[in-house]
Design a protein around this motif. Structure first.
Motif, PDB file in Angstrom:
ATOM      1  N   VAL A 182       0.848  -1.194   0.000  1.00  0.00           N
ATOM      2  CA  VAL A 182       0.000   0.000   0.000  1.00  0.00           C
ATOM      3  C   VAL A 182       0.883   1.244   0.000  1.00  0.00           C
ATOM      4  O   VAL A 182       1.868   1.321   0.757  1.00  0.00           O
ATOM      5  CB  VAL A 182      -0.932   0.013   1.229  1.00  0.00           C
ATOM      6  CG1 VAL A 182      -1.836   1.245   1.196  1.00  0.00           C
ATOM      7  CG2 VAL A 182      -1.775  -1.256   1.274  1.00  0.00           C
ATOM      8  N   ALA A 183       0.529   2.216  -0.822  1.00  0.00           N
ATOM      9  CA  ALA A 183       1.273   3.463  -0.901  1.00  0.00           C
ATOM     10  C   ALA A 183       0.919   4.366   0.273  1.00  0.00           C
ATOM     11  O   ALA A 183      -0.237   4.404   0.727  1.00  0.00           O
ATOM     12  CB  ALA A 183       0.978   4.169  -2.216  1.00  0.00           C
ATOM     13  N   LEU A 184       1.909   5.101   0.758  1.00  0.00           N
ATOM     14  CA  LEU A 184       1.710   6.078   1.827  1.00  0.00           C
ATOM     15  C   LEU A 184       1.872   7.466   1.221  1.00  0.00           C
ATOM     16  O   LEU A 184       2.942   7.820   0.726  1.00  0.00           O
ATOM     17  CB  LEU A 184       2.720   5.863   2.955  1.00  0.00           C
ATOM     18  CG  LEU A 184       2.669   6.881   4.101  1.00  0.00           C
ATOM     19  CD1 LEU A 184       1.346   6.781   4.852  1.00  0.00           C
ATOM     20  CD2 LEU A 184       3.841   6.671   5.048  1.00  0.00           C
ATOM     21  N   GLU A 185       0.809   8.248   1.278  1.00  0.00           N
ATOM     22  CA  GLU A 185       0.854   9.616   0.760  1.00  0.00           C
ATOM     23  C   GLU A 185       0.540  10.562   1.903  1.00  0.00           C
ATOM     24  O   GLU A 185      -0.611  10.617   2.369  1.00  0.00           O
ATOM     25  CB  GLU A 185      -0.142   9.797  -0.395  1.00  0.00           C
ATOM     26  CG  GLU A 185       0.202   8.957  -1.616  1.00  0.00           C
ATOM     27  CD  GLU A 185      -0.749   9.220  -2.777  1.00  0.00           C
ATOM     28  OE1 GLU A 185      -1.666  10.068  -2.615  1.00  0.00           O
ATOM     29  OE2 GLU A 185      -0.571   8.572  -3.822  1.00  0.00           O
ATOM     30  N   GLY A 186       1.549  11.272   2.333  1.00  0.00           N
ATOM     31  CA  GLY A 186       1.381  12.141   3.492  1.00  0.00           C
ATOM     32  C   GLY A 186       1.148  11.306   4.736  1.00  0.00           C
ATOM     33  O   GLY A 186       1.986  10.501   5.117  1.00  0.00           O
ATOM     34  N   ALA A 187      -0.002  11.522   5.367  1.00  0.00           N
ATOM     35  CA  ALA A 187      -0.343  10.756   6.573  1.00  0.00           C
ATOM     36  C   ALA A 187      -1.374   9.674   6.282  1.00  0.00           C
ATOM     37  O   ALA A 187      -1.852   9.017   7.221  1.00  0.00           O
ATOM     38  CB  ALA A 187      -0.866  11.694   7.661  1.00  0.00           C
TER      39      ALA A 187
ATOM     40  N   GLY B 181       8.091   7.224  -4.324  1.00  0.00           N
ATOM     41  CA  GLY B 181       7.170   7.326  -3.201  1.00  0.00           C
ATOM     42  C   GLY B 181       7.504   6.307  -2.121  1.00  0.00           C
ATOM     43  O   GLY B 181       8.551   5.635  -2.157  1.00  0.00           O
ATOM     44  N   THR B 182       6.597   6.193  -1.155  1.00  0.00           N
ATOM     45  CA  THR B 182       6.785   5.291  -0.027  1.00  0.00           C
ATOM     46  C   THR B 182       5.716   4.222  -0.051  1.00  0.00           C
ATOM     47  O   THR B 182       4.517   4.528  -0.214  1.00  0.00           O
ATOM     48  CB  THR B 182       6.712   6.060   1.306  1.00  0.00           C
ATOM     49  OG1 THR B 182       7.724   7.074   1.310  1.00  0.00           O
ATOM     50  CG2 THR B 182       6.934   5.133   2.495  1.00  0.00           C
TER      51      THR B 182
END
Length: 273
Positions: free
Chosen positions: A212-217, A247-248
């Motif tokens: 799963v991608a982490l976008e911001g919080a 990205g993360t």
């Protein structure tokens, strides 16, 4: 050929008038002859007759056979054991109780001193109801090479520089890290080549994993995320996405499941008026 002989004096007793006589057996070629001496008189006999004499003596005085060795006992005095009940059999309330073998009896029976119940018991138990307690791994000592198994330093080999003198859990200090550390987060590094190969092989954990991608919080899962069945596969996918897309990305593992059958709602019938 060398002379092979035996000579001895008989012991005096009432049947030989309390006299001792000399017995002599000798030959330089056992395949050809045997000299037999008795009380100073010597005769030479054929090897076949010597064998016949041997067989007759064995019939009169059979060879004493060594007693058969007792079968090895499954446990020995001092062994730590656990009581294991068998379905439908076993003493009530004893399952899982731990004890120590006090005496070894015949036919796989043991006197076991059990602890951990309302009171300690010394009980006669058959080996069918006993299991050996696992051997507890030894604690680390100063100078041991250990490998970190969790955290940012996972896989790093360190040296134990101090062990805690009083804590029951056995905290240690290692070079490269500050403060006391719990032993359960380290493993002993062995020089055994077989164990070294085992340690080099990554452990594969199975389950259901999502990347799963982490976008911001916030986490932003895909509309149809791929379900990975091993952690290695999910980790590799997260690394690939981070490298190619940027990205993360985090790996999630399903740890709980709740389910029930979906209710079937019958279609609503309408009637035209």
């Amino acid at each position: 050929m060398a002379l092979r002989s035996v000579k001895f004096m008989t012991r005096p007793f009432q049947h030989n008038s309390n006299r001792s006589i000399e017995i002599f057996l000798g030959t330089m070629n056992e395949g050809n002859y045997l000299n037999v001496g008795l009380g100073g008189s010597t005769q030479t006999i054929h090897p076949d007759d010597a064998k016949r004499l041997r067989d007759e003596l064995i019939k009169l005085y059979p060879l004493a056979l060594a007693p058969a060795a007792a079968p090895a006992s499954k446990f020995k005095a001092g062994d730590k054991v656990t009581y294991k009940a068998i379905v439908g059999y076993g003493a009530r309330g004893m399952d899982g109780r731990k004890g120590v073998i006090k005496d070894v009896l015949a036919n796989e029976w043991y006197m076991v001193n059990f602890t951990g119940g309302p009171f300690d018991n010394l009980i006669k138990v058959h080996s069918d109801y006993l299991a050996a307690q696992p051997v507890e791994p030894r604690g680390f000592k100063v100078g041991d090479k250990v490998r970190r198994t969790t955290g940012q330093s996972k896989g790093v080999v360190m040296t134990v520089v101090e062990t805690h003198p009083t804590q029951a859990r056995g905290d240690i200090r290692v070079d490269g890290m500050t403060g006391w550390r719990m032993q359960k987060y380290f493993e002993l590094v062995t020089d055994d080549p077989v164990e070294a190969v085992k340690a080099a092989i990554p452990t594969v954990n199975s389950g259901r994993y999502l990347v799963v991608a982490l976008e911001g919080a916030n986490y932003v899962p895909g509309s149809k995320p791929k379900v990975h069945v091993t952690d290695i596969g999910a980790n590799a996918e997260a690394e690939r996405l981070a490298k190619e897309v940027g990205g993360t990305f985090h790996v999630f593992k399903a740890t709980f499941e709740a389910s029930r059958e979906k209710p079937v709602i019958p279609p609503v019938k309408t009637t035209k008026l």
